[in-house]
Design a protein around this motif. Structure first.
Motif, mmCIF file in Angstrom:
data_model
loop_
_atom_site.group_PDB
_atom_site.id
_atom_site.type_symbol
_atom_site.label_atom_id
_atom_site.label_comp_id
_atom_site.label_asym_id
_atom_site.label_seq_id
_atom_site.Cartn_x
_atom_site.Cartn_y
_atom_site.Cartn_z
ATOM 1 N N MET A 6 12.808 -9.559 10.212
ATOM 2 C CA MET A 6 11.565 -8.900 10.615
ATOM 3 C C MET A 6 10.832 -9.657 11.712
ATOM 4 N N LYS A 28 11.587 -8.426 15.126
ATOM 5 C CA LYS A 28 11.238 -7.050 15.453
ATOM 6 C C LYS A 28 9.778 -6.994 15.875
ATOM 7 N N ARG A 77 15.256 -11.568 4.943
ATOM 8 C CA ARG A 77 14.527 -10.380 5.402
ATOM 9 C C ARG A 77 13.405 -10.758 6.364
#
Length: 202
Positions: free
Chosen positions: A23, A26, A19
Motif C-alpha cells: 500500500m 500506491k 500489505r
C-alpha cells in the motif's frame, strides 16, 4: 484442529506488514475509466453503487442513461427526488432496441446522449460520470467507438472517473480502460419464469 494463537498472531503480523508495504507504493490518484460488462446481472447496479458513494462524499456526479428510459427505476427516482442538487440525471434512451423498433431514432437518441455525456465529462466539477448502457449503443454502432475512446483519452479531466456499462464492451474500450469487470452469468431467475422485480432489477 485450531492454530496456536501465537503462531496465528505472528502469521497475521507478517501479512499486515506485507500489505502495508504494498500500500505504501500506491500513492497516485487519477480519474479512472471503468468498464462493467458481461452477461451477468449487476453491471448498472455496481455502477450506481459508486455514484451513491460520490453522493455520500459530497462529490458532484452525473448519470446519462443511453438505452433505459421507458420505465421508472429506483435509482433514478431516488436521485432525482433527493440528490438532484449534486447528481445530474439524464435519461436519454427510449427503451431497448426491440422496444423502439426504430433504428434511425435509436441512433439519434444515442448521439444526443453522447453529446450530453461529453458535456458532463468535460465539466471538471463532476467527480464521476456514469454512462449507463453505452456499450449497447457502441455494440450496434449507433456511436463510433473510436470517437468515444479518443474523447476519453484526450478530453476527460485528469481527476474525473467515467463508468461505462453494458454487455459486449468493445475491445478498443477495454484497452483504454483502467478497470474492467466482467459480470459472469451463473444462474438467473428469468430462466425459471421469474419476471424482473422492483428492488432487484429496477
Amino acid at each position: 484442529m485450531t492454530d496456536d494463537p501465537d503462531r496465528h498472531a505472528t502469521k497475521m503480523k507478517k501479512k499486515k506488514a506485507a500489505r502495508e508495504k504494498i500500500m505504501a507504493g500506491k500513492t497516485e490518484e487519477k480519474g479512472l475509466v471503468i468498464v462493467h460488462t458481461g452477461k451477468g446481472k449487476g453491471k448498472s447496479s455496481a455502477a450506481f453503487g459508486m455514484i451513491f458513494r460520490c453522493i455520500a462524499h459530497g462529490m458532484p456526479c452525473a448519470v446519462v442513461q443511453f438505452i433505459k428510459g421507458a420505465m421508472s427505476t429506483g435509482e433514478r427516482d431516488l436521485i432525482t427526488a433527493h440528490f438532484g442538487d449534486i447528481c445530474a440525471f439524464h435519461t436519454m434512451g427510449e427503451g431497448f432496441t426491440w422496444e423502439t423498433q426504430d433504428k434511425s431514432r435509436d441512433i439519434e437518441m444515442a448521439r444526443a446522449a453522447w453529446e450530453k455525456a461529453k458535456e458532463l465529462i468535460a465539466d471538471p466539477r463532476n467527480r464521476m460520470v456514469l454512462l449507463d448502457e453505452i456499450n449497447i449503443a457502441l455494440r450496434y454502432d449507433y456511436l463510433d467507438v473510436g470517437e468515444v475512446v479518443e474523447f476519453l483519452k484526450t478530453a476527460k479531466p485528469p481527476m474525473t472517473h467515467v463508468v461505462l456499462t453494458g454487455r459486449n464492451a468493445k475491445e478498443e474500450l477495454i484497452e483504454v480502460a483502467d478497470l474492467v469487470t466482467e459480470m459472469e452469468l451463473v444462474k438467473h431467475p428469468f430462466r425459471s419464469g421469474v419476471k424482473a422485480q422492483a428492488g432487484v432489477e429496477f
